[in-house]
Design a protein around this motif. Structure first.
Motif, PDB file in Angstrom:
ATOM      1  N   MET A   1      25.203  47.881  -6.603  1.00 50.84           N
ATOM      2  CA  MET A   1      25.860  46.566  -6.283  1.00 50.84           C
ATOM      3  C   MET A   1      26.726  46.209  -7.471  1.00 50.84           C
ATOM      4  O   MET A   1      26.766  46.709  -8.610  1.00 50.84           O
ATOM      5  N   ASN A   2      27.436  44.952  -7.230  1.00 49.71           N
ATOM      6  CA  ASN A   2      28.386  44.334  -8.240  1.00 49.71           C
ATOM      7  C   ASN A   2      28.106  44.262  -9.442  1.00 49.71           C
ATOM      8  O   ASN A   2      26.816  43.651  -9.683  1.00 49.71           O
ATOM      9  N   GLU A   3      28.235  44.627 -10.602  1.00 55.47           N
ATOM     10  CA  GLU A   3      27.941  44.296 -11.718  1.00 55.47           C
ATOM     11  C   GLU A   3      28.082  42.961 -12.187  1.00 55.47           C
ATOM     12  O   GLU A   3      27.486  42.522 -13.004  1.00 55.47           O
ATOM     13  N   GLN A   4      29.144  42.315 -11.687  1.00 55.14           N
ATOM     14  CA  GLN A   4      29.268  40.684 -11.925  1.00 55.14           C
ATOM     15  C   GLN A   4      28.471  39.846 -11.229  1.00 55.14           C
ATOM     16  O   GLN A   4      28.309  38.762 -11.536  1.00 55.14           O
ATOM     17  N   LEU A   5      27.537  40.260 -10.286  1.00 51.40           N
ATOM     18  CA  LEU A   5      26.681  39.630  -9.622  1.00 51.40           C
ATOM     19  C   LEU A   5      25.455  39.021 -10.519  1.00 51.40           C
ATOM     20  O   LEU A   5      24.755  39.988 -11.264  1.00 51.40           O
ATOM     21  N   ASP A   6      24.928  37.807 -10.211  1.00 48.24           N
ATOM     22  CA  ASP A   6      23.995  37.155 -10.839  1.00 48.24           C
ATOM     23  C   ASP A   6      22.664  37.936 -11.077  1.00 48.24           C
ATOM     24  O   ASP A   6      22.324  38.178  -9.768  1.00 48.24           O
ATOM     25  N   ALA A   7      21.988  37.978 -11.904  1.00 48.04           N
ATOM     26  CA  ALA A   7      20.600  38.878 -11.909  1.00 48.04           C
ATOM     27  C   ALA A   7      19.907  38.663 -10.896  1.00 48.04           C
ATOM     28  O   ALA A   7      19.169  39.212 -10.392  1.00 48.04           O
ATOM     29  N   GLU A   8      19.607  37.030 -10.962  1.00 49.60           N
ATOM     30  CA  GLU A   8      18.661  36.369 -10.011  1.00 49.60           C
ATOM     31  C   GLU A   8      18.782  37.012  -8.744  1.00 49.60           C
ATOM     32  O   GLU A   8      17.926  37.182  -7.905  1.00 49.60           O
ATOM     33  N   ILE A   9      20.108  36.864  -8.371  1.00 46.79           N
ATOM     34  CA  ILE A   9      20.513  37.279  -6.760  1.00 46.79           C
ATOM     35  C   ILE A   9      20.376  38.441  -6.572  1.00 46.79           C
ATOM     36  O   ILE A   9      19.841  38.721  -5.615  1.00 46.79           O
ATOM     37  N   LYS A  10      20.605  39.381  -7.613  1.00 48.25           N
ATOM     38  CA  LYS A  10      20.465  40.919  -7.293  1.00 48.25           C
ATOM     39  C   LYS A  10      18.840  41.131  -6.956  1.00 48.25           C
ATOM     40  O   LYS A  10      18.452  41.693  -6.255  1.00 48.25           O
ATOM     41  N   LEU A  11      18.048  40.495  -8.048  1.00 49.85           N
ATOM     42  CA  LEU A  11      16.590  40.874  -7.985  1.00 49.85           C
ATOM     43  C   LEU A  11      16.096  40.567  -6.702  1.00 49.85           C
ATOM     44  O   LEU A  11      15.221  41.128  -6.032  1.00 49.85           O
ATOM     45  N   ARG A  12      16.295  39.146  -6.175  1.00 54.46           N
ATOM     46  CA  ARG A  12      15.568  38.539  -5.039  1.00 54.46           C
ATOM     47  C   ARG A  12      16.344  39.367  -3.725  1.00 54.46           C
ATOM     48  O   ARG A  12      15.598  39.825  -2.627  1.00 54.46           O
ATOM     49  N   LEU A  13      17.532  39.717  -3.781  1.00 53.87           N
ATOM     50  CA  LEU A  13      17.956  40.354  -2.512  1.00 53.87           C
ATOM     51  C   LEU A  13      17.372  41.897  -2.480  1.00 53.87           C
ATOM     52  O   LEU A  13      17.150  42.151  -1.459  1.00 53.87           O
ATOM     53  N   MET A  14      17.026  42.333  -3.608  1.00 57.91           N
ATOM     54  CA  MET A  14      16.542  43.661  -3.446  1.00 57.91           C
ATOM     55  C   MET A  14      15.261  43.708  -3.091  1.00 57.91           C
ATOM     56  O   MET A  14      14.564  44.609  -2.463  1.00 57.91           O
ATOM     57  N   ALA A  15      14.522  42.415  -3.341  1.00 59.78           N
ATOM     58  CA  ALA A  15      12.894  42.280  -3.157  1.00 59.78           C
ATOM     59  C   ALA A  15      13.094  42.125  -1.553  1.00 59.78           C
ATOM     60  O   ALA A  15      11.998  42.430  -0.905  1.00 59.78           O
ATOM     61  N   ILE A  16      14.076  41.545  -0.949  1.00 60.15           N
ATOM     62  CA  ILE A  16      14.074  41.358   0.485  1.00 60.15           C
ATOM     63  C   ILE A  16      14.418  42.517   1.272  1.00 60.15           C
ATOM     64  O   ILE A  16      13.741  43.068   2.090  1.00 60.15           O
ATOM     65  N   PHE A  17      15.379  43.424   0.763  1.00 56.24           N
ATOM     66  CA  PHE A  17      16.310  44.244   1.451  1.00 56.24           C
ATOM     67  C   PHE A  17      15.488  45.810   1.136  1.00 56.24           C
ATOM     68  O   PHE A  17      15.743  46.700   1.891  1.00 56.24           O
ATOM     69  N   ASN A  18      15.339  45.771  -0.268  1.00 58.65           N
ATOM     70  CA  ASN A  18      14.852  46.970  -0.918  1.00 58.65           C
ATOM     71  C   ASN A  18      15.745  48.484  -0.499  1.00 58.65           C
ATOM     72  O   ASN A  18      15.445  49.391  -0.402  1.00 58.65           O
ATOM     73  N   ASP A  19      17.336  48.092  -0.562  1.00 57.90           N
ATOM     74  CA  ASP A  19      18.402  49.035  -0.353  1.00 57.90           C
ATOM     75  C   ASP A  19      19.496  48.366  -0.805  1.00 57.90           C
ATOM     76  O   ASP A  19      20.227  47.132  -0.168  1.00 57.90           O
ATOM     77  N   GLU A  20      20.424  48.895  -1.739  1.00 55.46           N
ATOM     78  CA  GLU A  20      21.541  48.378  -2.306  1.00 55.46           C
ATOM     79  C   GLU A  20      22.582  48.201  -1.287  1.00 55.46           C
ATOM     80  O   GLU A  20      23.300  47.308  -1.133  1.00 55.46           O
ATOM     81  N   ALA A  21      22.479  49.206  -0.256  1.00 51.30           N
ATOM     82  CA  ALA A  21      23.607  49.129   0.607  1.00 51.30           C
ATOM     83  C   ALA A  21      23.391  48.006   1.347  1.00 51.30           C
ATOM     84  O   ALA A  21      24.236  47.266   2.106  1.00 51.30           O
ATOM     85  N   LEU A  22      22.276  47.524   2.028  1.00 50.49           N
ATOM     86  CA  LEU A  22      21.832  46.648   2.787  1.00 50.49           C
ATOM     87  C   LEU A  22      22.319  45.198   1.949  1.00 50.49           C
ATOM     88  O   LEU A  22      22.726  44.214   2.711  1.00 50.49           O
ATOM     89  N   CYS A  23      21.635  45.357   0.670  1.00 51.42           N
ATOM     90  CA  CYS A  23      22.117  43.991  -0.146  1.00 51.42           C
ATOM     91  C   CYS A  23      23.706  43.860  -0.052  1.00 51.42           C
ATOM     92  O   CYS A  23      24.213  42.406   0.098  1.00 51.42           O
ATOM     93  N   TYR A  24      24.447  44.980  -0.329  1.00 53.10           N
ATOM     94  CA  TYR A  24      26.183  44.938  -0.192  1.00 53.10           C
ATOM     95  C   TYR A  24      26.373  44.418   1.070  1.00 53.10           C
ATOM     96  O   TYR A  24      27.419  43.349   0.981  1.00 53.10           O
TER      97      TYR A  24
END
Length: 65
Positions: A1-24
């Motif tokens: 996932m994008n390194e510049q992306l906010d950490a809170e957004i990354k964590l919450r999306l990974m909790a929802i999708f559990n897959d970096e490709a789906l988050c992306y």
């Protein structure tokens, strides 16, 4: 996932999708609640983070409208 992306957004999306490709995919596709732009594009605007977090909260609570 994008390194510049906010950490809170990354964590919450990974909790929802559990897959970096789906988050992306979610981050890069246009969304009606964001006026037809992608969450990544929305995050470039001052009010964008709040709007993206609102969408994430709606998904977390089961509101997919």
């Amino acid at each position: 996932m994008n390194e510049q992306l906010d950490a809170e957004i990354k964590l919450r999306l990974m909790a929802i999708f559990n897959d970096e490709a789906l988050c992306y995919e979610w981050l890069n596709n246009s969304k009606k609640p964001l006026g037809g732009i992608s969450p990544l594009d929305a995050l470039k605007k001052a009010e964008g983070k709040a709007k993206v977090l609102e969408m994430i909260t709606r998904i977390e609570t089961g509101d997919f409208s």
